[in-house]
Write a protein that holds these residues in place. Structure first.
Motif, PDB file in Angstrom:
ATOM      1  N   GLY A  54       0.888  -1.235   0.123  1.00 54.99           N
ATOM      2  CA  GLY A  54      -0.010   0.024  -0.067  1.00 54.99           C
ATOM      3  C   GLY A  54       0.932   1.210  -0.117  1.00 54.99           C
ATOM      4  N   GLY A  55       0.449   2.320   0.082  1.00 56.36           N
ATOM      5  CA  GLY A  55       0.881   3.674  -0.070  1.00 56.36           C
ATOM      6  C   GLY A  55       0.765   4.247  -1.406  1.00 56.36           C
ATOM      7  N   GLY A  56       0.856   5.636  -1.648  1.00 59.55           N
ATOM      8  CA  GLY A  56       0.532   6.113  -2.918  1.00 59.55           C
ATOM      9  C   GLY A  56       1.397   5.654  -3.915  1.00 59.55           C
ATOM     10  N   VAL A  57       2.422   5.363  -3.877  1.00 65.47           N
ATOM     11  CA  VAL A  57       3.391   5.003  -5.142  1.00 65.47           C
ATOM     12  C   VAL A  57       2.765   3.620  -5.674  1.00 65.47           C
ATOM     13  N   MET A  58       2.146   2.982  -4.836  1.00 62.05           N
ATOM     14  CA  MET A  58       1.355   1.515  -5.337  1.00 62.05           C
ATOM     15  C   MET A  58       0.416   1.742  -6.414  1.00 62.05           C
ATOM     16  N   ALA A  59      -0.098   2.949  -6.544  1.00 61.18           N
ATOM     17  CA  ALA A  59      -1.032   3.261  -7.533  1.00 61.18           C
ATOM     18  C   ALA A  59      -0.360   3.002  -8.779  1.00 61.18           C
ATOM     19  N   GLN A  60       0.838   2.798  -8.991  1.00 64.50           N
ATOM     20  CA  GLN A  60       1.896   2.468 -10.226  1.00 64.50           C
ATOM     21  C   GLN A  60       2.075   1.098 -10.348  1.00 64.50           C
ATOM     22  N   GLN A  61       0.714   0.259  -9.819  1.00 64.94           N
ATOM     23  CA  GLN A  61       0.859  -1.132  -9.922  1.00 64.94           C
ATOM     24  C   GLN A  61       1.267  -1.925 -11.343  1.00 64.94           C
ATOM     25  N   ASP A  62       0.858  -1.274 -12.397  1.00 59.64           N
ATOM     26  CA  ASP A  62       1.018  -1.867 -13.781  1.00 59.64           C
ATOM     27  C   ASP A  62       2.542  -1.870 -13.860  1.00 59.64           C
ATOM     28  N   TYR A  63       3.488  -0.635 -13.568  1.00 65.61           N
ATOM     29  CA  TYR A  63       4.807  -0.743 -13.837  1.00 65.61           C
ATOM     30  C   TYR A  63       5.531  -1.646 -12.738  1.00 65.61           C
ATOM     31  N   LEU A  64       5.127  -1.522 -11.641  1.00 68.98           N
ATOM     32  CA  LEU A  64       5.648  -2.069 -10.196  1.00 68.98           C
ATOM     33  C   LEU A  64       5.645  -3.715 -10.074  1.00 68.98           C
ATOM     34  N   ARG A  65       4.397  -4.054 -10.607  1.00 71.36           N
ATOM     35  CA  ARG A  65       3.959  -5.441 -10.213  1.00 71.36           C
ATOM     36  C   ARG A  65       5.014  -6.493 -11.123  1.00 71.36           C
ATOM     37  N   PRO A  66       5.252  -6.261 -12.356  1.00 67.20           N
ATOM     38  CA  PRO A  66       6.374  -7.476 -13.134  1.00 67.20           C
ATOM     39  C   PRO A  66       7.523  -7.362 -12.450  1.00 67.20           C
ATOM     40  N   ARG A  67       8.015  -6.065 -12.157  1.00 65.04           N
ATOM     41  CA  ARG A  67       9.412  -5.737 -11.800  1.00 65.04           C
ATOM     42  C   ARG A  67       9.607  -6.412 -10.368  1.00 65.04           C
ATOM     43  N   LEU A  68       8.859  -6.115  -9.426  1.00 64.03           N
ATOM     44  CA  LEU A  68       8.769  -6.644  -8.222  1.00 64.03           C
ATOM     45  C   LEU A  68       8.727  -8.403  -8.232  1.00 64.03           C
ATOM     46  N   GLU A  69       7.711  -8.742  -8.933  1.00 63.25           N
ATOM     47  CA  GLU A  69       7.749 -10.285  -9.108  1.00 63.25           C
ATOM     48  C   GLU A  69       8.933 -10.946  -9.582  1.00 63.25           C
ATOM     49  N   GLN A  70       9.619 -10.373 -10.605  1.00 60.39           N
ATOM     50  CA  GLN A  70      10.685 -10.822 -11.201  1.00 60.39           C
ATOM     51  C   GLN A  70      11.865 -10.802 -10.183  1.00 60.39           C
ATOM     52  N   ARG A  71      11.962  -9.688  -9.375  1.00 59.06           N
ATOM     53  CA  ARG A  71      13.071  -9.705  -8.358  1.00 59.06           C
ATOM     54  C   ARG A  71      12.842 -10.729  -7.412  1.00 59.06           C
ATOM     55  N   LEU A  72      11.525 -10.911  -6.861  1.00 60.61           N
ATOM     56  CA  LEU A  72      11.025 -12.147  -5.986  1.00 60.61           C
ATOM     57  C   LEU A  72      11.439 -13.285  -6.297  1.00 60.61           C
ATOM     58  N   GLU A  73      11.243 -13.643  -7.674  1.00 61.49           N
ATOM     59  CA  GLU A  73      11.662 -14.999  -8.300  1.00 61.49           C
ATOM     60  C   GLU A  73      13.156 -15.096  -7.826  1.00 61.49           C
ATOM     61  N   ALA A  74      13.863 -14.091  -8.097  1.00 62.11           N
ATOM     62  CA  ALA A  74      15.222 -14.495  -8.127  1.00 62.11           C
ATOM     63  C   ALA A  74      15.654 -14.555  -6.564  1.00 62.11           C
ATOM     64  N   LEU A  75      15.091 -13.816  -5.595  1.00 66.32           N
ATOM     65  CA  LEU A  75      15.486 -13.924  -4.186  1.00 66.32           C
ATOM     66  C   LEU A  75      14.932 -14.889  -3.278  1.00 66.32           C
ATOM     67  N   VAL A  76      13.602 -15.458  -3.795  1.00 64.88           N
ATOM     68  CA  VAL A  76      13.044 -16.452  -2.852  1.00 64.88           C
ATOM     69  C   VAL A  76      13.017 -17.762  -3.565  1.00 64.88           C
ATOM     70  N   VAL A  77      13.133 -19.028  -2.810  1.00 56.10           N
ATOM     71  CA  VAL A  77      13.240 -20.115  -3.430  1.00 56.10           C
ATOM     72  C   VAL A  77      11.500 -20.476  -3.461  1.00 56.10           C
ATOM     73  N   PRO A  78      11.287 -21.174  -4.767  1.00 56.04           N
ATOM     74  CA  PRO A  78       9.799 -21.559  -4.970  1.00 56.04           C
ATOM     75  C   PRO A  78       9.047 -22.132  -3.875  1.00 56.04           C
ATOM     76  N   ALA A  79       9.718 -22.843  -2.869  1.00 57.23           N
ATOM     77  CA  ALA A  79       8.961 -23.566  -1.950  1.00 57.23           C
ATOM     78  C   ALA A  79       8.342 -22.375  -0.702  1.00 57.23           C
ATOM     79  N   MET A  80       9.209 -21.219  -0.794  1.00 63.27           N
ATOM     80  CA  MET A  80       8.683 -20.161   0.128  1.00 63.27           C
ATOM     81  C   MET A  80       8.003 -18.895  -0.493  1.00 63.27           C
ATOM     82  N   ARG A  81       8.043 -19.050  -1.822  1.00 61.47           N
ATOM     83  CA  ARG A  81       7.400 -17.791  -2.355  1.00 61.47           C
ATOM     84  C   ARG A  81       6.190 -18.174  -3.243  1.00 61.47           C
TER      85      ARG A  81
END
Length: 299
Positions: free
Chosen positions: A243-270
């Motif tokens: 949440g927070g005002g910047v999260m109104a940019q969901q279309d821009y942020l979501r794919p980039r965050l999800e890509q980073r999380l795929e690299a940082l968190v093993v599938p069993a935990m993600r």
């Protein structure tokens, strides 16, 4: 139908409204907080005035308050609020004072905790058995919800994700991953003051192909993803809400965050945690405070 007063106390404005037991607002208003000028006593006076104004028009069944600061939700006391922004607010028994002045039940909850409860009750985490909400703005806050209850911690400061440390960083998490961090970097590259910029402007530059703006956002996303990954691994929530005002940019942020999380968190935990963006906007705190009032066993 019972009527409730919901009040959101921020550093700049006090937002408030009249709502039913489902969180449907029939009226919403706001007034300046003037916390620096009038202190904690001024905030109490304004809250009581707001409630009494509604009581002059109709019966009020209860008052639900969310506020900046560390809050004891059992007593409704403001445990701590920064003296620079909220002088004289720490130690204020806000819930008790409102109950005594207005003669109705009153609960007080921290603003981020309340927003998380609101999203759990009526928003992006509805129906989840567990959820973590992170609010990203000038700073970063967080709250863990388990089976419909906020986890407050021994000193009522659980979820303060902004004070975490990132690997290799001398700064705390919110100094590296907040909206302000992005604005400071973008401002420096464009030779302007951060005060002259908004998040919307930085994203507009990025979408127009401005490489410096893109880089400022990328740095925020990288740091934000690292903090989110730590919480994924530590708590394994069913839902993670941003949440927070910047999260109104969901279309821009979501794919980039999800890509980073795929690299940082093993599938069993993600893969068991879904990433969501807040849906209730500025009403989340008031809705969550109402939920806290309706489910309270201490008033």
């Amino acid at each position: 139908m019972k009527n409730y007063v919901a009040i959101d106390i921020g550093g700049t404005a006090i937002k408030y409204g009249l709502t039913d037991a489902q969180g449907n607002f029939t009226a919403k208003k706001n007034r300046p907080t003037l916390a620096r000028e009038e202190g904690g006593a001024g905030i109490v006076r304004k809250v009581v005035e707001i409630v009494r104004q509604y009581q002059a028009e109709m019966p009020i069944a209860g008052v639900a308050i969310d506020t900046a600061g560390i809050v004891n939700p059992v007593t409704g006391e403001i445990v701590f609020a920064g003296e620079t922004s909220f002088p004289g607010y720490s130690g204020t028994p806000l819930g008790k004072l409102v109950r005594e002045a207005c003669g109705v039940p009153c609960v007080v909850e921290n603003d981020v905790n309340a927003a998380a409860l609101g999203e759990y009750w009526q928003g992006a985490a509805k129906g989840a058995s567990s959820a973590f909400m992170m609010t990203v703005g000038t700073g970063i806050g967080g709250c863990f919800i388990l089976e419909g209850k906020a986890w407050h911690g021994a000193g009522f400061s659980a979820g303060e994700a902004g004070f975490m440390r990132l690997h290799g960083e001398q700064r705390i998490f919110e100094e590296a991953a907040s909206t302000r961090a992005m604005l400071v970097e973008a401002a420096a590259s464009h030779n302007v003051s951060p005060a002259e910029l908004t998040g919307e402007q930085v994203f507009a530059w990025a979408l127009a192909g401005d490489a410096d703006a893109v880089l400022a956002i990328e740095h925020m996303v990288d740091n934000l993803a690292e903090g989110i990954a730590n919480i994924y691994c530590l708590l394994n929530p069913e839902v993670f809400v941003l949440g927070g005002g910047v999260m109104a940019q969901q279309d821009y942020l979501r794919p980039r965050l999800e890509q980073r999380l795929e690299a940082l968190v093993v599938p069993a935990m993600r893969t068991s945690t879904r990433l969501e963006f807040a849906r209730l906007g500025n009403d989340a705190g008031m809705v969550g405070a109402l939920y806290s009032l309706l489910t309270s066993t201490t008033i």
